[in-house]
Design an enzyme around this catalytic site. Structure first.
Site, short mmCIF file in Angstrom:
data_model
loop_
_atom_site.label_atom_id
_atom_site.label_comp_id
_atom_site.label_asym_id
_atom_site.label_seq_id
_atom_site.Cartn_x
_atom_site.Cartn_y
_atom_site.Cartn_z
N SER A 58 0.85 -1.19 0.00
CA SER A 58 0.00 0.00 0.00
C SER A 58 0.89 1.25 0.00
O SER A 58 1.66 1.45 -0.93
CB SER A 58 -0.96 -0.03 1.19
OG SER A 58 -1.96 0.95 1.07
N HIS A 90 -7.80 -4.90 -1.77
CA HIS A 90 -6.54 -4.37 -1.26
C HIS A 90 -5.84 -5.33 -0.29
O HIS A 90 -4.62 -5.31 -0.16
CB HIS A 90 -6.79 -3.02 -0.59
CG HIS A 90 -5.55 -2.21 -0.38
ND1 HIS A 90 -4.69 -1.87 -1.41
CD2 HIS A 90 -5.01 -1.65 0.74
CE1 HIS A 90 -3.69 -1.16 -0.93
NE2 HIS A 90 -3.85 -1.01 0.37
N ASP A 101 -8.99 -4.23 -6.51
CA ASP A 101 -8.62 -3.34 -5.40
C ASP A 101 -9.48 -2.07 -5.47
O ASP A 101 -9.31 -1.25 -6.38
CB ASP A 101 -7.13 -2.99 -5.49
CG ASP A 101 -6.59 -2.36 -4.22
OD1 ASP A 101 -7.36 -1.68 -3.53
OD2 ASP A 101 -5.39 -2.54 -3.93
#
Length: 914
Positions: free
Chosen positions: A753, A863, A830
């Protein structure tokens, strides 16, 4: 424990602590580790050759000997004597023929198998390794396995309890699941009744974990007792929406009869997004299909509060960006303390553009495709405001329960509708409500005081944080209302808030409610964390968590409402990371010790000046046993100084560390604004596995921009994400590269991330000088692609700061050719960091003819990367890729030796007859 300080002759002051049953520690990652199968077994040995490297000297580090290569130019069978004639000659001739055939066959096999770069999985590599000799650490036992980490075998157990206020405002009541000798499935106990071994003295709310409704079996997944403890709100058939939100079917259980009915009897199978008890226990406010409803339990009738909710209008629940970046939860609905009003958000997303997310294997909608469309992906359109684009317009509305009327209160705040972010709503007394909001760029805070009775409001406090220190306002929901009590020295209502004070975040008490300036309760070169935790109104004590002893620690403190007599209630003489949840009246608390030793939990009594332990409810003995049986990394906490800023670092050394060896080093980072990865929590995570089983050193540094190190170090990154943070990683890596026990030619960095963004940004800035390898998972590559509220909080808008966005984007493709190799992985579904980030980066790499990278996509994973065994695969791939990096595989790929033709190689394999 005092904070580490700089030293004239050293860039850091280490504090060494080997893992043992008395001490262990943790780091946290944006990605998390959860239950999934993995490949490694307990008996595998640490991945390290006897000399601490890959078993090759410097000259051969990146080149393995091909099978049979040393003998390729030598005759298979040669003789200086002439062959004899006759039978002996024939025997020799046929022997030679057989030998030639055997030699040719062997050469052919070698040709098929030799000289190829074998991609080696981590599990294969571990099987091939010999155990290294014990040195440098007294740890013994088996290495930590990746499977153990992913399946949670190293996760501490925490006892789940919820504090509640009694019907008569009694303190010290808690709700928990029954078990062992405790009667019932869900029960309420007070502290004293818990001491009864027979379980008597408490009150059973649910006798069994299942209920029957009109002949239908209902298995609840969660339960919320009413304030009077006479009913329980249950949810079944729960389905996840986004990170925090979910839907389900709700039921109301009567405690006395143990019978249940649907929350909405007219629509028992309706999916509900949110349901909240009235403080008087006589009603439930709930949200279905983005509209608000009220169920009064005196009848089966449901009152419709709003009617126009739908795809573009949300009532009572947040949209995607507010859930993710502002509220960090699923509710934007609040009952007033007297149950006369309900406040809720009205979110208008009409101007917010859709972002499509494709699902190639799954169908999140649950709808069956029309005939002929089965082979087309399902496309989910998400209202997602990107940086600089239109934001949702959020208004605060109120519902008068008695009048059955919805209204709003206009307050002049100088914020345009699309320039306002409401970050917190707090009910006070007599229908008054405090509202905290910021401008779009989150650097001007305004506090409103609204009177729902007169339907008026005004701004009572303004903080221009941009002018103060160039920073931002971090959204939080920890403001605490303090009611007036003249007998206790509080003539007016007030509230406690966290404010910037002399470069650090501290607590201030504002009274009366419209006071623009507060009384500082805390001060110093340290920061409070999510404070206050609780307030004892009778004794005038404020409890809070702070990183006072060190940025990596958390201790519990209390202070008087006038700011005097601040004391710690946890032991600050040694490192500790504590969490706490207080009872309704703050007379009791569940104290959670998270590390560095094995975590434990205890209920404490805070009534007196001395804190006493009532009951130790969790000690995690299974972790103590595992620690004794496994070879764990040694963790060394220290500081480094970069550009005058003191940064926190933890180094994980492999078991049996030998300073005479040369070790590869993996840097792990997250690095997002206000985050923290270096802390004193207990954890055995992926980094622990890398050190324990693969035998590599793992280093984590919290650079500038991270949390709990003061606003100066934090706010410096604003407007230019990645600039200072990457320099801190590189500067720290250079310190480690110079150490005698580090192999500076084998250094890698990885993150997920924001950590993925930081990995790429560091590789871009470093251009192969320090880091040879990198692994980025779900990275942001351009902050214009990320959501508006997060991006603009730390970067301003693209219109306001175009150069900052340009500088933060991953653009220097030439620099990315200098590392030996890097890996990028991303989930195709995502909804947070869109796949667009990796695809645009890939296009730039293609246009620049960059080839030294690998890509891995995970179909339909969001994610967190979990869909279809993806979570196990992502960590397996990280592990395998890293092993191949440090074994020199990627260096061989980057520097291939020209190959021979098949015929030339075949001729070389034939024996030479003399």
């Amino acid at each position: 424990m005092a904070t580490f300080s700089d030293h004239e002759t050293s860039e850091f002051l280490p504090m060494t602590r080997p893992r043992s049953t008395s001490s262990a520690s943790q780091t946290s990652s944006d990605s998390g580790l959860s239950s999934e199968p993995a490949f490694q077994e307990d008996q595998k040995q640490p991945f390290s050759a006897p000399n601490g490297t890959t078993g090759m000297d410097n000259g051969d580090r990146y080149r393995d000997l091909e099978d049979g290569e040393a003998e390729a130019n030598e005759p298979f069978l040669a003789s200086s004597k002439k062959a004899a004639t006759g039978g002996r000659a024939r025997r020799i001739f046929w022997l030679l023929v057989l030998l030639c055939f055997g030699g040719w066959l062997l050469a052919f096999v070698l040709f098929l198998t030799g000289g190829r770069a074998n991609y080696q999985s981590a599990s294969d590599a571990l099987q091939a390794q010999e155990p290294e000799s014990a040195s440098g650490s007294t740890s013994s036992g088996k290495p930590v396995t990746l499977e153990q980490v992913l399946t949670g075998q190293w996760s501490p157990r925490y006892h789940a309890i919820t504090w509640v206020a009694g019907p008569n405002d009694e303190d010290g009541l808690l709700v928990e699941k029954g078990g062992g000798e405790q009667e019932g499935y869900l029960r309420v106990d007070d502290i004293q009744s818990r001491k009864n071994k027979d379980g008597k003295g408490g009150r059973v709310l649910m006798r069994k974990p299942i209920v029957h409704v009109d002949g239908k079996l209902v298995v609840p997944g969660n339960a919320w007792p009413s304030p009077d403890l006479k009913k329980v709100l249950l949810i079944s058939d729960q389905e996840k929406n986004w990170r925090h939100s979910f839907t389900g079917k709700y039921w109301v259980l009567d405690v006395e009869s143990q019978t249940a009915q649907p929350l909405d009897p007219s629509l028992p199978d309706g999916r509900v997004q949110l349901a909240l008890w009235s403080p008087k226990s006589d009603a439930v406010i709930f949200v279905r299909e983005n509209d608000v409803y009220l169920r009064k339990l005196s009848s089966d009738r449901v009152v419709t509060v709003t009617k126009d909710g739908g795809e573009n209008l949300f009532y009572g629940v947040p949209d995607w960006v507010y859930e993710e970046e502002v509220i960090s939860g699923r509710s934007v609905t609040w009952w007033s303390n007297d149950a006369k009003y309900v406040a809720f958000f009205r979110t208008n997303e009409s101007a917010v553009s859709d972002f499509p997310v494709d699902y190639f294997l799954s169908r999140p909608s649950g709808k069956k495709p029309d005939p002929g469309l089965e082979n087309y992906p399902e496309v989910r359109q998400i209202k997602y405001p990107k940086a600089g684009a239109s934001n949702p317009v959020v208004d605060l509305q109120f519902y008068d329960v008695e009048k059955n009327e919805v209204f709003s209160v206009d307050v002049a705040d100088d914020f345009d509708n699309d320039d306002r972010i409401i970050i917190e709503v707090v009910w006070a007394s007599e229908g008054k409500v405090l509202v905290r909001s910021t401008n779009r760029e989150s650097d001007i805070l305004k506090v409103f005081l609204i009177d729902t009775k007169s339907r008026t409001g005004r701004v009572v406090r303004t903080e221009d944080v941009a002018s103060l220190d160039g920073g931002w306002v971090e959204p939080s929901q920890s403001t605490r209302f303090i009611p007036a009590d003249p007998s206790n020295g509080r003539p007016d209502d007030g509230y406690i808030d966290t404010v910037p004070y002399k470069g650090y975040d501290h607590l201030a008490y504002f009274s009366p409610l419209d006071s623009p300036k507060g009384v500082m309760l805390t001060s110093g070169d340290w920061e409070v964390v999510d404070a206050p935790a609780a307030v004892d109104l009778q004794r005038g004590l404020v409890y809070f968590v702070a990183a006072k002893e060190a940025p990596t620690e958390r201790h519990i403190y209390r202070v008087q409402l006038d700011g005097s007599n601040m004391t710690a209630i946890t032991d600050t003489s040694k490192p500790g990371y504590f969490g706490v949840s207080f009872s309704h009246g703050a007379g009791y608390a569940l104290l959670t010790y998270n590390g560095p030793s094995v975590p434990w939990q205890a209920i404490i009594n805070t009534h007196g000046d001395e804190i006493t332990f009532e009951e130790r409810i969790e000690e995690n003995p299974q972790l103590t046993s595992m620690i004794e049986a496994y070879a764990l990394p040694t963790e060394i906490y220290q500081n480094v100084t970069v550009d005058g800023f003191t940064l926190q670092v933890v180094e994980r050394r492999p078991p049996h560390f030998n300073p005479a060896k040369k070790y590869p080093v993996l840097f792990y980072l997250y690095g997002g604004p206000g985050s923290q990865t270096v802390d004193r929590k207990f954890s055995i995570d992926f980094q622990s596995y890398v050190a324990s089983s693969l035998g590599y050193i793992v280093v984590t540094v919290d650079g500038r921009g991270t949390g709990h190190i003061g606003r100066k170090a934090r706010c410096i990154v604003r407007g230019n994400l990645g600039f200072y943070e990457a320099r801190d990683q590189i500067a720290t890596a250079k310190i480690w590269a110079a150490k005698s026990y580090v192999d500076e030619s084998r250094m890698a960095i990885w993150g997920w991330s924001f950590g993925g963004f930081m990995t790429l940004k560091t590789l871009e800035l470093d251009a192969g000088e320090t880091f040879q390898y990198g692994m980025a998972v779900a990275p942001v590559t351009d902050w214009r692609f990320y959501d508006s509220i997060y991006s603009e909080r730390y970067m301003h808008t693209p219109q306001h700061n175009p150069s900052g966005y340009a500088n933060s984007t991953i653009t220097d493709m030439a620099a990315l050719t200098h590392p030996v190799r890097f890996l990028v992985m991303h989930g195709t579904a995502d909804d947070n960091v869109h796949l667009q980030n990796t695809l645009v980066l890939t296009d730039k790499l293609d246009l620049s003819n960059v080839k030294n990278y690998d890509l891995h996509f995970f179909p339909d994973s969001d994610h967190s990367i979990f869909f279809h065994n993806a979570h196990a695969m992502v960590y397996d791939r990280l592990s395998s890729w890293l092993v191949n990096a440090f074994n020199g595989e990627w260096h061989r790929i980057a520097h291939p030796v020209p190959g021979e033709s098949m015929w030339t190689r075949f001729k070389r394999s034939l024996p030479v007859l003399v």
